[in-house]
Motif scaffolding. Structure first.
Motif, PDB file in Angstrom:
ATOM      1  N   ARG A 102       0.836  -1.203   0.000  1.00 47.65           N
ATOM      2  CA  ARG A 102       0.000   0.000   0.000  1.00 47.65           C
ATOM      3  C   ARG A 102       0.870   1.253   0.000  1.00 47.65           C
ATOM      4  NH1 ARG A 102      -2.332   3.616   3.684  1.00 47.65           N
ATOM      5  NH2 ARG A 102      -4.312   4.457   2.909  1.00 47.65           N
ATOM      6  N   THR A 103       1.852   1.306   0.906  1.00 47.99           N
ATOM      7  CA  THR A 103       2.677   2.516   0.957  1.00 47.99           C
ATOM      8  C   THR A 103       3.598   2.610  -0.256  1.00 47.99           C
ATOM      9  OG1 THR A 103       4.103   1.346   2.520  1.00 47.99           O
ATOM     10  CG2 THR A 103       2.555   2.913   3.437  1.00 47.99           C
ATOM     11  N   LEU A 108       2.758   1.665  -3.347  1.00 50.49           N
ATOM     12  CA  LEU A 108       1.920   2.168  -4.450  1.00 50.49           C
ATOM     13  C   LEU A 108       1.612   3.653  -4.269  1.00 50.49           C
ATOM     14  CD1 LEU A 108      -0.613  -0.797  -4.926  1.00 50.49           C
ATOM     15  CD2 LEU A 108       1.270  -0.149  -6.456  1.00 50.49           C
ATOM     16  N   ILE A 109       1.349   4.051  -3.024  1.00 52.69           N
ATOM     17  CA  ILE A 109       1.048   5.464  -2.766  1.00 52.69           C
ATOM     18  C   ILE A 109       2.270   6.326  -3.074  1.00 52.69           C
ATOM     19  CG2 ILE A 109       0.566   7.139  -0.919  1.00 52.69           C
ATOM     20  CD1 ILE A 109      -1.327   4.990   0.301  1.00 52.69           C
ATOM     21  N   ALA A 110       3.450   5.901  -2.603  1.00 56.60           N
ATOM     22  CA  ALA A 110       4.669   6.695  -2.835  1.00 56.60           C
ATOM     23  C   ALA A 110       4.992   6.768  -4.331  1.00 56.60           C
ATOM     24  CB  ALA A 110       5.844   6.093  -2.066  1.00 56.60           C
ATOM     25  N   PHE A 111       4.820   5.635  -5.022  1.00 57.54           N
ATOM     26  CA  PHE A 111       5.085   5.616  -6.460  1.00 57.54           C
ATOM     27  C   PHE A 111       4.142   6.577  -7.186  1.00 57.54           C
ATOM     28  CE2 PHE A 111       4.112   3.864 -10.672  1.00 57.54           C
ATOM     29  CZ  PHE A 111       5.371   3.854 -11.224  1.00 57.54           C
ATOM     30  N   ALA A 112       2.860   6.497  -6.872  1.00 62.24           N
ATOM     31  CA  ALA A 112       1.870   7.357  -7.540  1.00 62.24           C
ATOM     32  C   ALA A 112       2.111   8.823  -7.203  1.00 62.24           C
ATOM     33  CB  ALA A 112       0.457   6.937  -7.138  1.00 62.24           C
ATOM     34  N   GLN A 113       2.512   9.103  -5.957  1.00 62.67           N
ATOM     35  CA  GLN A 113       2.776  10.499  -5.579  1.00 62.67           C
ATOM     36  C   GLN A 113       3.951  11.079  -6.367  1.00 62.67           C
ATOM     37  OE1 GLN A 113       3.097   9.965  -1.349  1.00 62.67           O
ATOM     38  NE2 GLN A 113       1.041  10.788  -0.952  1.00 62.67           N
ATOM     39  N   GLY A 114       5.009  10.254  -6.551  1.00 58.85           N
ATOM     40  CA  GLY A 114       6.161  10.721  -7.324  1.00 58.85           C
ATOM     41  C   GLY A 114       5.771  11.029  -8.762  1.00 58.85           C
ATOM     42  N   LEU A 115       5.017  10.120  -9.362  1.00 57.82           N
ATOM     43  CA  LEU A 115       4.563  10.341 -10.739  1.00 57.82           C
ATOM     44  C   LEU A 115       3.645  11.555 -10.817  1.00 57.82           C
ATOM     45  CD1 LEU A 115       4.221   9.527 -13.696  1.00 57.82           C
ATOM     46  CD2 LEU A 115       2.444   7.917 -12.967  1.00 57.82           C
ATOM     47  N   ALA A 116       2.733  11.673  -9.863  1.00 58.39           N
ATOM     48  CA  ALA A 116       1.773  12.788  -9.890  1.00 58.39           C
ATOM     49  C   ALA A 116       2.487  14.133  -9.775  1.00 58.39           C
ATOM     50  CB  ALA A 116       0.745  12.629  -8.769  1.00 58.39           C
ATOM     51  N   GLY A 142      -8.148  18.409 -16.373  1.00 56.17           N
ATOM     52  CA  GLY A 142      -7.616  19.678 -15.901  1.00 56.17           C
ATOM     53  C   GLY A 142      -7.616  19.770 -14.389  1.00 56.17           C
ATOM     54  N   GLU A 143      -7.441  18.616 -13.726  1.00 58.08           N
ATOM     55  CA  GLU A 143      -7.446  18.606 -12.258  1.00 58.08           C
ATOM     56  C   GLU A 143      -6.064  18.265 -11.728  1.00 58.08           C
ATOM     57  OE1 GLU A 143     -10.451  15.919 -10.946  1.00 58.08           O
ATOM     58  OE2 GLU A 143     -12.066  17.079 -11.855  1.00 58.08           O
ATOM     59  N   ASP A 144      -5.889  18.514 -10.436  1.00 59.53           N
ATOM     60  CA  ASP A 144      -4.618  18.244  -9.766  1.00 59.53           C
ATOM     61  C   ASP A 144      -4.428  16.735  -9.627  1.00 59.53           C
ATOM     62  OD1 ASP A 144      -2.472  18.005  -8.094  1.00 59.53           O
ATOM     63  OD2 ASP A 144      -3.300  19.260  -6.489  1.00 59.53           O
ATOM     64  N   PRO A 145      -3.382  16.173 -10.245  1.00 59.04           N
ATOM     65  CA  PRO A 145      -3.202  14.724 -10.158  1.00 59.04           C
ATOM     66  C   PRO A 145      -2.673  14.253  -8.811  1.00 59.04           C
ATOM     67  CG  PRO A 145      -1.402  15.688 -11.411  1.00 59.04           C
ATOM     68  CD  PRO A 145      -2.343  16.823 -11.062  1.00 59.04           C
ATOM     69  N   THR A 146      -2.284  15.175  -7.932  1.00 55.67           N
ATOM     70  CA  THR A 146      -1.667  14.740  -6.667  1.00 55.67           C
ATOM     71  C   THR A 146      -2.696  14.475  -5.566  1.00 55.67           C
ATOM     72  OG1 THR A 146      -1.331  16.989  -5.820  1.00 55.67           O
ATOM     73  CG2 THR A 146       0.427  16.081  -7.195  1.00 55.67           C
ATOM     74  N   THR A 147      -3.977  14.688  -5.859  1.00 61.28           N
ATOM     75  CA  THR A 147      -5.004  14.438  -4.831  1.00 61.28           C
ATOM     76  C   THR A 147      -5.613  13.055  -5.021  1.00 61.28           C
ATOM     77  OG1 THR A 147      -6.756  15.357  -6.199  1.00 61.28           O
ATOM     78  CG2 THR A 147      -5.596  16.888  -4.764  1.00 61.28           C
ATOM     79  N   MET A 148      -6.273  12.546  -4.018  1.00 61.59           N
ATOM     80  CA  MET A 148      -7.080  11.310  -4.126  1.00 61.59           C
ATOM     81  C   MET A 148      -6.236  10.045  -4.286  1.00 61.59           C
ATOM     82  SD  MET A 148     -10.222  12.170  -3.766  1.00 61.59           S
ATOM     83  CE  MET A 148     -11.250  10.814  -4.361  1.00 61.59           C
ATOM     84  N   ILE A 149      -4.913  10.161  -4.142  1.00 61.99           N
ATOM     85  CA  ILE A 149      -4.070   8.998  -4.441  1.00 61.99           C
ATOM     86  C   ILE A 149      -4.303   7.860  -3.447  1.00 61.99           C
ATOM     87  CG2 ILE A 149      -1.649   8.244  -4.391  1.00 61.99           C
ATOM     88  CD1 ILE A 149      -0.992  10.752  -6.003  1.00 61.99           C
ATOM     89  N   GLU A 150      -4.411   8.180  -2.153  1.00 61.26           N
ATOM     90  CA  GLU A 150      -4.643   7.111  -1.178  1.00 61.26           C
ATOM     91  C   GLU A 150      -5.972   6.412  -1.444  1.00 61.26           C
ATOM     92  OE1 GLU A 150      -3.888   7.869   2.898  1.00 61.26           O
ATOM     93  OE2 GLU A 150      -2.113   9.076   2.519  1.00 61.26           O
ATOM     94  N   GLN A 151      -6.994   7.185  -1.760  1.00 59.60           N
ATOM     95  CA  GLN A 151      -8.303   6.585  -2.027  1.00 59.60           C
ATOM     96  C   GLN A 151      -8.251   5.662  -3.248  1.00 59.60           C
ATOM     97  OE1 GLN A 151      -7.658   9.750  -1.296  1.00 59.60           O
ATOM     98  NE2 GLN A 151      -9.375  10.782  -0.286  1.00 59.60           N
ATOM     99  N   GLN A 152      -7.507   6.086  -4.290  1.00 59.50           N
ATOM    100  CA  GLN A 152      -7.359   5.246  -5.487  1.00 59.50           C
ATOM    101  C   GLN A 152      -6.687   3.925  -5.152  1.00 59.50           C
ATOM    102  OE1 GLN A 152      -5.186   7.360  -8.550  1.00 59.50           O
ATOM    103  NE2 GLN A 152      -6.514   9.117  -8.317  1.00 59.50           N
TER     104      GLN A 152
END
Lengths: 174, 174
Positions: free
Chosen positions: A64-65, A67-75, A152-162
């Protein structure tokens, strides 16, 4: 030279020419023509090269952590001006057969590298043994691209929920 | 006139001009200028209008088959030449403040309409009561867009697997 190509994108150039890039890289246009043949080939390589550098694969001991860290870096990268320019250009570049093959190799490589997160999760018993690593990683990164490129939205939000949705699903549990 | 704008895209025009559209619609360019002011405004309205028409919301009595049918309909559109052109243009259009507000309204409306699938699933007891309808629908549509726009893959494959992952999750169940 690849960096010069990308810096043209940063300035919002939607139509980059080889002479533009040559002038920024302080080389003769002829040397770019010799090496890449066309500005599309040069941009394709610059895009793939840029994206290759910017996605470390975390190893925190928990899927879980990771995937979250990976997605946050990409976002964070996608949220930057450079990230937006790379995305837009990749979306409109004409992908000839050669370039399309390079693109496929690029994504295959990216999903293979990041899929290690999933394999570790399977090995630790966190994920079902038949989890499709590529599908799961595609679904981690897809919403970030959609938000940045089309919504056109901020990609860095909602990552944990995803990530939680992909891990736990949405079915009602009894 | 909106259809004339989209038909320019079908021919692979990356730079559509108002006179192009006027000529296809057999109207005077001045009437397009009066109504839209710029080709970007016209294309933005054409894109949103086109996308609004092409996504029926199925009601099969099961959230799984509803989501699959919905995603298949969208994937078929995205796989078409018109769908690809709409996607590419939406990705590169400069979304000024006015147009960005229209885009946000468009997506809000789309997710509200398709989110009915999720609400019905909650009402039938198939989905957890706190399921985020918008997040779930974003994650249904995001991989289709990623495949078509960036990966260069067929968006009509893997849909059942995607939906099952979103319903059941990837965690190992004891």
């Amino acid at each position: 030279m690849l960096d010069a190509a990308l810096s043209c994108l940063d300035d919002g150039l939607t139509r980059v020419s080889l002479p533009d890039v040559a002038s920024r890289a302080a080389v003769a246009p002829s040397s770019l023509y010799r090496r890449w043949g066309s500005v599309e080939n040069l941009m394709a390589e610059a895009l793939l090269d840029q994206s290759r550098m910017t996605m470390p694969v975390p190893d925190t001991g928990s899927v879980r952590t990771d995937l979250i860290a990976f997605a946050q870096g990409l976002a964070r990268f996608l949220a930057s001006p450079r990230g937006a320019a790379v995305l837009r250009t990749a979306a409109v570049l004409e992908w000839s057969e050669d370039r399309a093959a390079a693109r496929t190799r690029f994504w295959d490589e990216r999903f293979a590298v990041s899929g290690v997160i999933v394999q570790r999760g399977i090995d630790r018993g966190e994920l079902a043994p038949d989890t499709d690593a590529r599908l799961l990683m595609e679904m981690v990164v897809a919403p970030l691209h959609l938000r940045r490129l089309l919504l056109g939205e901020d990609p860095t939000t909602m990552i944990e929920q995803q990530v939680d949705l992909l891990l736990d699903g949405s079915r009602r549990t009894p």
